[in-house]
Design an enzyme around this catalytic site. Sequence first.
Site, PDB file in Angstrom:
ATOM      1  N   ASP A  38       0.537  -1.698  -0.378  1.00 40.82           N
ATOM      2  CA  ASP A  38      -0.125   0.331   0.039  1.00 40.82           C
ATOM      3  C   ASP A  38       1.434   1.042   0.044  1.00 40.82           C
ATOM      4  O   ASP A  38       0.619   2.447  -0.476  1.00 40.82           O
ATOM      5  CB  ASP A  38      -0.497  -0.142   1.275  1.00 40.82           C
ATOM      6  CG  ASP A  38      -2.351  -1.339   1.280  1.00 40.82           C
ATOM      7  OD1 ASP A  38      -2.273  -1.415   0.405  1.00 40.82           O
ATOM      8  OD2 ASP A  38      -2.491  -1.723   2.374  1.00 40.82           O
ATOM      9  N   SER A  83     -21.791 -21.227 -25.935  1.00 37.77           N
ATOM     10  CA  SER A  83     -22.055 -21.396 -24.994  1.00 37.77           C
ATOM     11  C   SER A  83     -21.680 -23.298 -24.950  1.00 37.77           C
ATOM     12  O   SER A  83     -21.547 -24.036 -26.303  1.00 37.77           O
ATOM     13  CB  SER A  83     -23.868 -21.215 -24.810  1.00 37.77           C
ATOM     14  OG  SER A  83     -23.687 -22.271 -26.150  1.00 37.77           O
ATOM     15  N   GLU A 114     -10.371 -30.140 -17.935  1.00 34.10           N
ATOM     16  CA  GLU A 114     -10.011 -28.155 -17.139  1.00 34.10           C
ATOM     17  C   GLU A 114     -10.626 -27.984 -15.908  1.00 34.10           C
ATOM     18  O   GLU A 114     -12.382 -28.778 -16.254  1.00 34.10           O
ATOM     19  CB  GLU A 114     -10.036 -27.324 -17.688  1.00 34.10           C
ATOM     20  CG  GLU A 114     -10.433 -26.935 -18.619  1.00 34.10           C
ATOM     21  CD  GLU A 114     -10.514 -25.566 -19.555  1.00 34.10           C
ATOM     22  OE1 GLU A 114      -8.880 -25.924 -19.634  1.00 34.10           O
ATOM     23  OE2 GLU A 114     -11.394 -25.464 -20.170  1.00 34.10           O
ATOM     24  N   LYS A 116     -14.437 -26.891 -14.131  1.00 36.31           N
ATOM     25  CA  LYS A 116     -15.226 -25.660 -14.995  1.00 36.31           C
ATOM     26  C   LYS A 116     -15.721 -24.440 -13.772  1.00 36.31           C
ATOM     27  O   LYS A 116     -15.988 -24.984 -12.863  1.00 36.31           O
ATOM     28  CB  LYS A 116     -16.801 -26.245 -15.390  1.00 36.31           C
ATOM     29  CG  LYS A 116     -18.182 -25.404 -16.025  1.00 36.31           C
ATOM     30  CD  LYS A 116     -18.987 -26.503 -16.635  1.00 36.31           C
ATOM     31  CE  LYS A 116     -20.010 -25.436 -17.776  1.00 36.31           C
ATOM     32  NZ  LYS A 116     -20.407 -24.690 -17.022  1.00 36.31           N
ATOM     33  N   GLU A 180     -13.074 -16.828 -16.218  1.00 43.70           N
ATOM     34  CA  GLU A 180     -14.495 -16.592 -15.722  1.00 43.70           C
ATOM     35  C   GLU A 180     -13.801 -15.578 -14.762  1.00 43.70           C
ATOM     36  O   GLU A 180     -12.510 -16.007 -14.248  1.00 43.70           O
ATOM     37  CB  GLU A 180     -14.602 -17.826 -14.908  1.00 43.70           C
ATOM     38  CG  GLU A 180     -14.907 -19.189 -16.010  1.00 43.70           C
ATOM     39  CD  GLU A 180     -16.156 -18.764 -16.710  1.00 43.70           C
ATOM     40  OE1 GLU A 180     -18.020 -18.502 -16.075  1.00 43.70           O
ATOM     41  OE2 GLU A 180     -17.299 -18.343 -18.200  1.00 43.70           O
ATOM     42  N   CYS A 415     -41.764  -7.328  15.146  1.00 41.11           N
ATOM     43  CA  CYS A 415     -41.031  -8.009  15.595  1.00 41.11           C
ATOM     44  C   CYS A 415     -41.175  -9.098  16.361  1.00 41.11           C
ATOM     45  O   CYS A 415     -42.018  -9.527  17.394  1.00 41.11           O
ATOM     46  CB  CYS A 415     -39.588  -6.742  16.635  1.00 41.11           C
ATOM     47  SG  CYS A 415     -38.364  -7.731  16.995  1.00 41.11           S
TER      48      CYS A 415
HETATM   49 ZN   LIG Z   1     -37.615  -6.268  17.867  1.00 38.98          ZN
END
Ligand SMILES: [Zn+2]
Length: 528
Positions: A38, A83, A114, A116, A180, A415
């Site tokens: 960094d 495809s 390989e 996929k 990919e 809730c």
């Molecule tokens: Zn609550």
Amino acid sequence: MIKSEASKKIQKLRKDLERHNYLYYIEAKPEISDRDYDHLMRELLDLEQAFPDLVTPDSPSRRVGGAPLEKFRTVEHQVPMLSLDNTYSREELEEFATRVQKGLGRGSFSYFVEEKIDGVSIALVYEDGLLKLGATRGDGRYGDDITENIKTLGSIPLRIPIPGSSFQGPVPELLEVRGEAYISKDQFAKINQEKEKNSEEFFANPRNACAGSLKLLDPKLVAARRLDALIHGLARYEGENPPHSQSEAMAFLKDLGFKVIPDAKKCRDMHGVFGRVDAIEKKRAKLQYEIDGVVVKVDQFEDQKTLGMTSKSPRWMIAYKYPAEQVETVLEDIKIQVGRTGVLTPVAILKPVQLSGTTVSRASLHNQNEIERLDARIGDHVLIEKSGEIIPQVISVNLEKREGNLPKFVFPQKCPDCGEAVGKRGDVVVIGLFPNVKSPVAICCLNPLCPAQLKGALKHFAGREAMDIENLGVSIIDQLVEKGMVKDLADLYYLKITDVEALERMGEKSANNLMEGIEQSKKRPLPN
Ligand SMILES: [Zn+2]
């Protein structure tokens, strides 16, 4: 600093950064700490800011993300992104082999097998070694130009060969590779944890998270998601000494500094192919990326050309998909859990069923939208799926098996724990991984004193990733909150041994252990 001096320094920094990047992402043998990396990056960014005309498109500074875009440009794929034909049985693989033999007019040739990767397809174009274009698959003929997003992927070279790679010799004038993009399982978990913290809806799986990330128009946000990619194909090559086969191409790309699919091997016959299919399936769950099968290719490019393609897919390549880890069972109930940030999460309570070696009785339903999308109702037959180590999820409802008029599930307006009102919180302050991202806000319990939220917060606080308080288990936390002994996190530190001994199933020894655990945790730094 004068410009010529800055230019020299910039060159050196770029080379060093890309070399360290390669060591980190591809070799997994970093030589410097993240902090030092960094620091070098900061130095480069400062210099480039002072001398903006020295900025180049292959500068590692692009990896932290350039300026946001208005929209993506559409690009045409010079070689269509096809495809794949999928097969699900060994018989179908045998039939593929027979077709190839017929097509080639001979019985002896090599396959290349390989993993996929279950990710998002990308195309990368390099001109004279420089990454010029990164694109999505789109409809196979036209995709989106996502070059600036692609540059944030640490494992994708901005220029080839990468400093530190073993490549020698001329770089092709034009090179297009396919691969990919994916999000590792660990990173996926982190992203969803962050989403939980920010009361946002979860991503359903790593592939969705990856696809969603690549569609972001701000490359800085993409950089924060820490995507990765694996390369598996060569689409175009213009230059000297082109590779002649898939296996040669992968070795060549690896030398240049690309991260190619690690488990990919040449096989002489179907016997070898089946061996690979079994071996890869065995280690599937242990991989850091999701795979859903293997890809079998005819190795030699000359043979691939001879075989050609059908209207939609190549005849020299096929995918064998592992049986999906799916099973149907009955949705017996939908329970609403309240998390430590107040988010209401629906959980499917299932009739227990065996799925990839474990008994499953609960599955994720993610959120209210997901229940509506699935139209899941209590009493329905649902299909559940488990992928990798991720918790099982409800994939679909079998409507044919729905009996009578099952009532629609109504998401609670109160809730379930404290009975107070629920709703969407106003503007959520979003920090960390997703600065300034507005994403669907989940429904929350709005009561700041909600016991369920306090329990969740205490469990998190006591957990390994935070204060790591030994002997403070779930049942003790529940009792402490329910008996009103702990009303906020700080109350933990005012507990007395006599209070603790009064809890259910708490002997003198375990009370002492708990007090000791709390005492020890004071020495640890506060979690962020
Ligand atoms: Zn609550």
